[in-house]
Design a protein around this motif. Structure first.
Motif, short mmCIF file in Angstrom:
data_model
loop_
_atom_site.label_atom_id
_atom_site.label_comp_id
_atom_site.label_asym_id
_atom_site.label_seq_id
_atom_site.Cartn_x
_atom_site.Cartn_y
_atom_site.Cartn_z
N GLN A 31 -0.55 8.04 0.15
CA GLN A 31 -1.85 8.33 -0.46
C GLN A 31 -2.58 9.31 0.46
OE1 GLN A 31 -2.85 5.96 -3.10
NE2 GLN A 31 -4.53 7.29 -3.67
N THR B 280 0.86 -1.19 0.00
CA THR B 280 0.00 0.00 0.00
C THR B 280 0.88 1.23 0.00
OG1 THR B 280 -0.06 -0.14 2.38
CG2 THR B 280 -1.97 -1.02 1.20
N ALA B 281 0.47 2.20 -0.75
CA ALA B 281 1.23 3.44 -0.78
C ALA B 281 0.74 4.29 0.36
CB ALA B 281 1.00 4.14 -2.11
N GLN C 213 7.39 2.25 -0.09
CA GLN C 213 6.05 2.48 0.45
C GLN C 213 5.66 3.95 0.34
OE1 GLN C 213 3.99 0.18 2.34
NE2 GLN C 213 5.29 -1.51 1.69
N GLN C 214 6.67 4.80 0.23
CA GLN C 214 6.41 6.23 0.12
C GLN C 214 7.36 6.81 -0.91
OE1 GLN C 214 6.28 8.36 4.03
NE2 GLN C 214 7.06 6.42 4.80
N SER C 215 6.94 7.90 -1.53
CA SER C 215 7.80 8.47 -2.57
C SER C 215 9.11 8.98 -1.99
CB SER C 215 7.06 9.56 -3.33
OG SER C 215 6.52 10.50 -2.44
N THR D 65 6.14 0.00 -8.97
CA THR D 65 6.68 -0.80 -7.87
C THR D 65 5.95 -2.14 -7.76
OG1 THR D 65 7.28 1.20 -6.68
CG2 THR D 65 7.08 -0.79 -5.37
N GLU D 66 4.64 -2.07 -7.86
CA GLU D 66 3.84 -3.29 -7.79
C GLU D 66 4.17 -4.21 -8.97
OE1 GLU D 66 2.04 -4.57 -5.56
OE2 GLU D 66 1.06 -6.17 -6.68
N ARG E 186 -4.02 5.26 -9.11
CA ARG E 186 -2.82 5.09 -8.29
C ARG E 186 -1.67 5.92 -8.82
NH1 ARG E 186 -2.36 -1.43 -7.13
NH2 ARG E 186 -4.43 -1.68 -6.19
N HIS E 187 -0.69 6.15 -7.95
CA HIS E 187 0.52 6.88 -8.36
C HIS E 187 1.33 6.03 -9.34
CE1 HIS E 187 -0.71 9.35 -5.13
NE2 HIS E 187 -0.19 8.63 -4.16
N LYS F 65 -0.82 13.58 -6.39
CA LYS F 65 0.41 12.82 -6.19
C LYS F 65 1.53 13.71 -5.66
CE LYS F 65 2.34 11.38 -10.03
NZ LYS F 65 2.64 10.98 -11.44
N HIS G 246 3.93 3.87 -7.77
CA HIS G 246 3.29 2.80 -7.03
C HIS G 246 2.92 1.64 -7.97
CE1 HIS G 246 -0.42 1.54 -4.45
NE2 HIS G 246 0.62 0.77 -4.19
#
Lengths: 907, 414
Positions: free
Chosen positions: A9, A5-6, A507-509, A492-493, A485-486, A460, A489
């Motif tokens: 968000q 999860t980002a 998990q975070q930018s 990454t997924e 979604r970003h 974002k 993100h």
């Protein structure tokens, strides 16, 4: 395995002001967005941001009005059908993986965008180059800044803009080359206007084939022959040498290659007379400008797409840089060559290395050491060691079946690549087309197997770097709509699902940014200009409150640097700047007889393919339809009247636009805007005409010089349709253009064949409407009707036989969905409110909706300057984008008052 | 002194006297008027508003008997029986004999006869005289169902007046659409929809075969389409027949009416005819405007002044029904020679048609919104070239510059 999860968000949203950065041009203005109940309710310039000090252009000032596109994509699409993220990932990851398994890593590609944030870029670049194992990752920066970057690289050993915006204000001579800054970088333009007002000695020279709005500011406008810029600057170098204006000690101490460069120039022949002939310029004016450059100590040469978008753009850039090096006009306050970027994060993308020919963090493929260094840093499982395919070649490879899967993010190549029709064919052939976009029906998304819905500006968070190396934060402030979604993100997924989860734990930018900053300083030791290692341990809080800073940001310069090369040390191996010998060339293809040279570019209030700006009706006020600027004499020759439709053709592709009579357009040359595409028009995607000739060094295509056939479009009737959104099923005419209205849409139409009956033609398209008011002319010259549902207006249609467009009145634009009585029904068909309505005229100032008539009246009443107008009507006092038009109106009225009748149409 | 004798005391006579008295004729003529309605001259065009209860009866009376006295005009309440042209005398029914030097016949017209059976029953009226209207108005209060025969201007106005007085009305019309002498089919049908909206029922394309009753008062009308419509009041408004008999019996040249030349003179130089009893170039008259012109021409001729020839002027028709606006002038039915500009808005009950020939308006049909009728009429009369505003002309003068159009037209002629 649970999906990550980002956590950055945005989820909660009290009323607040959020400091962020504008998402449009390379100026990178600071913006304060006011958020209420999860909506951006207003926008103002950030007074504390160094790029704009509170100013905004009309695009930036309208950011909050562009957040509700009816075409916003809220869920993933698989084969055009709404799908879950799980389905979308499942399909794409399997297909992407099997493509790599079967055809190797070079059979897949990413095509990114200068609209992406640095963090998005970083993850994409790392995934492709370090783990999938290919450098087939290129971006639309290839279309905009590649030549300037290559020129910098050749001269300085790094992709480095030496100066800063302040230099433009403190210089004594400003040369604007191939830049219509008034439209493309309005806030910088306003800064220069202010500087020139305070210090009239500041001389401004505009070198541009067109007399653009920017020329309002110019002491000299040199309407140079298109593509001849290298001749101009080679001629300048020759002149500087001949007249002993060169700084020999600077050359001796800090440069190399001067003799070769001079020889190349001299061998080709670069005397003033020859150059004036080749550049098609007045020799005296050219001489004056040469002397100005020579005799002025503080000179900034700003260059942009007029230089870059050329098959010899890199050489042109170096021809400019050579003149600065030869006179030592570099690395000092007010003296520098300055390439101003088009996109908000073109530079950020280059820093990351998100281009096929570079690696990462200003490291290239030219040394094994660099490849090894990056591989070690990333702990890369499949590091690529060679450059990949640049944009034009990439789509050629797709067409040829060499590349079988492509992921396109935040850009619209089906509309913006040269020979865009070919790009569409290539995408049609491609096995897997993935598109990440916030709009689900872009020209490119139409060819996608899968479309991922992404967050956009305001939603974002991440960094962008502007034209002066200034890194600013774009900060998310409102929640993502639907399942958007970003980009980082999604990437990454995707990486995790390809099995690279360990290397992509983000998990975070901020985590991505820290890694990027760390890499920039990794084994750097001063060899690479791009070093932001001081930012490698930013806390999340520091990140979210990031203050704009100009790189480098390292141990030595913890607060960044306004200027580079103050120490005269460059980033080549020898640490000396390099003179690149430039042999000037004209564009490859010269126009045949009866052809015109087509130039392309921006209009003031639109951005790229209008994905965002196209949802604000205000931003169509300045220009709402594709056009072709044509010299008045050419108009006559072609049998055209102002406003007639004209057809440009090349390779079977066609562009339709309204002929605009322009004194400031050279004979035999035309200008057409780049923004229109299939979402907004039937046949006005100008890049379908542009040839895919590219610069041999940068791979940047020649957007500014395309020979085209030109003729009047043989329309037999013109139409106008206003319709509310729910009844819009698309237009069927040969020519149509869509213009958003406050409540609905406006279409202008034209056709080469008459329908049997206008009445049945329109009613067939709107079968659900029963209540029609209608005007029929038995001669068939005119037809008009209005369709209502429950007494509210849903559609108006006006048709007129002949070559000229329907007359329009702005009153009509606001009537959709309004209840209409009998009298109004007459007016709807008349297309105007009648005599009772006092017209304020065409809107000039969009911030305060002040019209031309009101402005002209105020001028006649004694407001003899834009300042006086601003005081009386407030026009031009907010974003300032209309100031040059206001100025023209003042001049116009005053000239008329003083009895001089000749009024040039300048813009 | 010459004897000027006028037979008939309708609107034409009233107007002629007004025109005549503009000249110093009292030293030249002794004027005598013979009229069969004792009220003097009244304005028949106001009968419809009277029925609709929109005005009072005194507003109609233009020239009471006292007015004639004040003007030194002899007014005789009587009916002329015979004209003896050879000795220039007129016999009245009551035996009086009147001599004339110049005789003016303004005998008007009477309701056209219909072939329906049993028209003698009580409560069947024409819609012609003040007396008719007062009777109808009186009866309308007490009956429930009324039938109006005739879908021309008078019939529609009568039907509308009756509705306002609380009656249920069925209108029987011989033609296939209403006002078929003033409108085209689309406008006529549009008009019907509007009036249906006002609760008037219509039986089109048929006539009344017979009226029936078990007593003296009419009870129902049997139509030629077989339907039976119950009614306790019938108003017949099926047009007019010119009263040419007096002239015909004295040997004047007559067609449908008494034939006159361009100066309103009959086949006898000493006798003129004006108004609904005369016929000029094959045309008879029912509208006010051409008759006013006749009066003007005849008055100036009698006064020995310069006179112009009578030419049928363009006439605009309007329907005197508030809320139901109809305007018609010139051509109304499209032919291949016309260019038509048509605005239709069925939901608003608005229809407009302009008929053009050679870029000039030659016909106007407006329904539902007649505001611009007079402007179009002016453009038509002045033969203004309207090609430049053909795209917006139909929407009315709010949308085009009438003045500059007229100016350009003048320039055109120079």
């Amino acid at each position: 395995m649970s999906e990550l999860t980002a956590i950055d968000q945005v989820t909660s949203f009290p009323v607040k002001d959020v400091n962020t950065t504008c998402c449009y041009c390379g100026v990178g203005c600071g913006v304060i967005a006011t958020i209420d109940e999860g909506q951006i309710v207003s926008i103002r310039g950030d007074k504390n941001h160094p790029a704009n000090s509170g100013r905004l252009c009309v695009k930036g000032a309208s950011l909050h009005e562009t957040h509700h596109s009816p075409d916003r994509l809220l869920h993933p699409l698989v084969h055009g059908q709404e799908a879950s993220w799980e389905q979308a990932f499942d399909y794409t990851v399997k297909k992407f993986q099997s493509t790599i398994d079967l055809h190797g890593a070079d059979s897949v590609a990413f095509y990114l965008s200068g609209q992406l944030l640095t963090e998005d870029y970083y993850v994409a670049n790392k995934l492709m180059k370090g783990f999938i194992g290919t450098s087939n990752i290129d971006t639309n920066s290839r279309l905009c800044m590649a030549s300037a970057a290559a020129a910098y690289n050749r001269a300085f050993g790094g992709d480095i803009v030496p100066g800063c915006y302040e230099d433009l204000e403190v210089a004594d001579l400003l040369m604007l080359v191939g830049s219509n800054m008034a439209y493309t970088h309005p806030v910088i333009y306003q800064r220069i206007v202010k500087a020139k007002k305070e210090r009239p000695d500041l001389k401004v020279v505009v070198i541009d084939p067109r007399r653009t709005a920017t020329c309002d500011l110019a002491d000299f406008h040199l309407p140079i022959a298109p593509g001849s810029d290298a001749f101009f600057f080679n001629g300048l170098l020759f002149f500087l040498n001949q007249k002993n204006f060169i700084d020999q000690s600077f050359i001796d101490l800090y440069c190399e290659g001067f003799e070769n460069a001079l020889k190349a120039v001299t061998d080709q022949g670069a005397d003033l007379t020859t150059m004036a002939g080749l550049c098609d310029l007045d020799i005296n004016e050219m001489h004056q400008v040469y002397r100005l450059f020579a005799e002025t100590d503080k000179v900034v040469t700003v260059f942009s797409q007029g230089i870059n978008q050329s098959s010899t753009g890199v050489d042109k850039g170096n021809a400019i840089i050579n003149c600065h090096l030869a006179t030592g006009k570099i690395g000092r306050k007010g003296a520098t060559p300055f390439a101003i970027t088009g996109q908000p994060n073109a530079m950020g993308g280059r820093e990351v290395g998100g281009l096929a020919h570079i690696l990462a963090a200003h490291m290239n493929y030219d040394s094994e050491e660099s490849v090894d260094r990056v591989a070690r840093f990333w702990n890369a499982s499949n590091m690529t060691a060679k450059a990949g395919r640049k944009a034009v070649d990439m789509f050629q490879d797709i067409y040829d079946g060499k590349i079988k899967a492509i992921w396109i993010m935040a850009t619209n190549p089906a509309a913006t690549m040269p020979n865009a029709g070919f790009v569409r064919e290539a995408l049609q052939r491609c096995d897997l087309v993935m598109v990440s976009d916030c709009i689900g029906n872009t020209d490119t998304a139409m060819y996608a197997n899968v479309v991922f819905p992404t967050t956009t500006w305001g939603e974002k968070t991440g960094m962008v770097t502007n034209s002066e190396r200034r890194i600013s934060l774009q900060k998310g402030a409102i929640p993502a709509p639907g399942e958007a979604r970003h980009d980082w993100h999604i990437l990454t997924e995707f990486a995790r699902r390809l099995g690279f989860g360990e290397a992509f734990p983000y998990q975070q930018s901020v985590e991505i940014f820290r890694e990027h900053a760390l890499l920039s300083g990794y084994e750097n030791e001063g060899g690479r200009a791009f070093d932001i290692s001081a930012l490698a341990d930013l806390s999340s809080e520091e990140y979210l409150n990031f203050q704009p800073v100009q790189w480098p940001v390292n141990e030595k310069y913890p607060n960044g640097r306004a200027r580079l090369f103050e120490d005269k040390r460059f980033f080549t191996k020898s640490r000396k700047a390099y003179f690149v010998p430039v042999v000037a060339h004209f564009p490859q293809v010269r126009p045949k007889a009866e052809q015109a040279i087509m130039n392309t570019g921006r209009v003031r209030d639109q951005w790229h393919t209008m994905g965002r700006t196209g949802s604000s009706c205000k931003l169509f006020g300045h220009c709402d339809e594709p056009f072709v600027d044509i010299n008045p004499l050419d108009m006559t020759k072609l049998g055209l009247q102002d406003g007639d439709l004209v057809e440009l053709k090349n390779r079977g592709a066609r562009y339709l636009g309204r002929a605009q009579k322009m004194i400031g357009q050279r004979r035999g040359e035309v200008f057409a805007p780049m923004h229109w595409n299939s979402r907004f028009s039937s046949s006005s995607c100008v890049d379908t005409l542009v040839n895919s000739f590219t610069d041999p060094y940068s791979g940047q295509p020649e957007f500014k010089h395309c020979p085209v056939n030109i003729k009047a479009y043989d329309a037999v009737w013109h139409g106008l349709i206003l319709t509310s959104e729910e009844f819009n099923t698309g237009m069927k005419t040969d020519y149509w253009v869509k213009i958003p209205l406050p409540r609905g849409l406006k279409f202008r139409l034209a056709e080469t064949r008459l329908p049997k009956s206008f009445s049945s033609w329109i009613k067939e398209q709107f079968p659900l409407i029963q209540d029609w008011a209608e005007f029929n002319d038995s001669d068939g010259d005119y037809f008009r009707c209005a369709g209502l549902v429950n007494g509210k207006l849903k559609i108006v249609f006006h048709a007129k036989r002949g070559k000229s467009a329907i007359d329009e009145h702005p009153w009509l634009d606001r009537k959709l969905n309004e209840p209409c009585n009998v009298t109004t029904r007459f007016a709807l068909l008349a297309g105007q409110p009648g005599v009772a309505f006092e017209q304020k005229g065409r809107v000039i100032c969009y911030c305060y909706e002040i019209g031309e008539k009101s402005i002209r009246k105020a001028i006649l009443d004694g407001c003899d300057s834009t300042a006086a107008l601003g005081e009386r009507l407030k026009c031009g006092t907010h974003c300032g984008s209309c100031l040059s038009e206001l100025n023209s109106l003042v001049k116009d009225e005053l000239r008329a008052k003083n009895g001089i009748t000749e009024v040039d149409k300048l813009i | 002194m010459k004897e000027l004798l006028l037979i008939g005391n309708g609107m034409s006579t009233g107007r002629l006297l007004d025109e005549l008295l503009k000249y110093p004729v009292s030293s030249e003529f002794t004027i005598t008027v013979v009229g069969d309605e004792s009220e003097g001259s009244y304005n028949r065009t106001l009968l419809s508003p009277l029925l609709a209860d929109e005005i009072d009866v005194d507003l109609l009376i233009k020239k009471p008997v006292s007015w004639y006295q004040q003007q030194g005009i002899r007014f005789i309440h009587g009916v002329a029986e015979r004209v003896f042209r050879e000795n220039k005398t007129v016999y009245l029914v009551d035996g009086q004999t009147l001599e004339y030097d110049h005789l003016i016949l303004a005998t008007g017209s009477r309701p056209a006869k219909t072939s329906s059976v049993n028209q003698h029953l009580d409560n069947i009226y024409n819609f012609r005289t003040l007396k008719d209207v007062l009777m109808i108005a009186n009866k309308a209060r007490v009956i429930q169902h009324a039938v109006v025969v005739g879908g021309g201007l008078a019939g529609l106005e009568a039907a509308y007046g009756l509705i306002l007085r609380g009656a249920n009305v069925t209108l029987v019309h011989r033609g296939d659409y209403l006002l078929n002498r003033q409108l085209d089919q689309q406008a006529g049908e549009g008009l019907r929809r509007v009036l249906e909206h006002h609760n008037i029922r219509f039986e089109m394309d048929c006539e009344v075969d017979s009226f029936e009753s078990t007593g003296q008062v009419v009870q129902r009308a049997i139509l030629t389409n077989g339907k039976a419509v119950s009614c306790h009041l019938v108003v017949i408004a099926t047009g007019i027949t010119p009263n040419k008999e007096l002239g015909e019996a004295s040997g004047l040249d007559c067609g449908v009416a008494i034939r006159v030349n361009d100066f309103m003179t009959s086949s006898d130089d000493s006798i003129s005819a004006i108004g609904e009893c005369c016929e000029h170039a094959g045309i008879t008259f029912g509208m006010v405007e051409p008759i006013w012109l006749q009066c003007k021409i005849l008055a100036s001729k009698l006064a020995g002044k310069v006179i112009t020839r009578f030419q049928m002027p363009a006439v605009a028709t309007t329907l005197q029904v508030s809320g139901v606006d109809v305007f018609s002038a010139g051509d109304h039915t499209t032919t291949g020679a016309h260019r038509t500009l048509i605005f239709t808005d069925p939901a608003s009950y608005v229809y407009r048609k302009l008929l053009l020939k050679k870029d000039r308006i030659v016909g106007i049909v407006l329904l539902g919104d007649t505001r611009d009728g007079q402007y179009y009429f002016e453009l038509m009369q002045k033969r203004v070239n309207v090609s430049k505003v053909a795209d917006i002309l139909i929407f009315g003068r709010d949308f085009f510059d009438l003045e500059s159009l007229l100016e350009a037209n003048q320039f055109d002629r120079v």
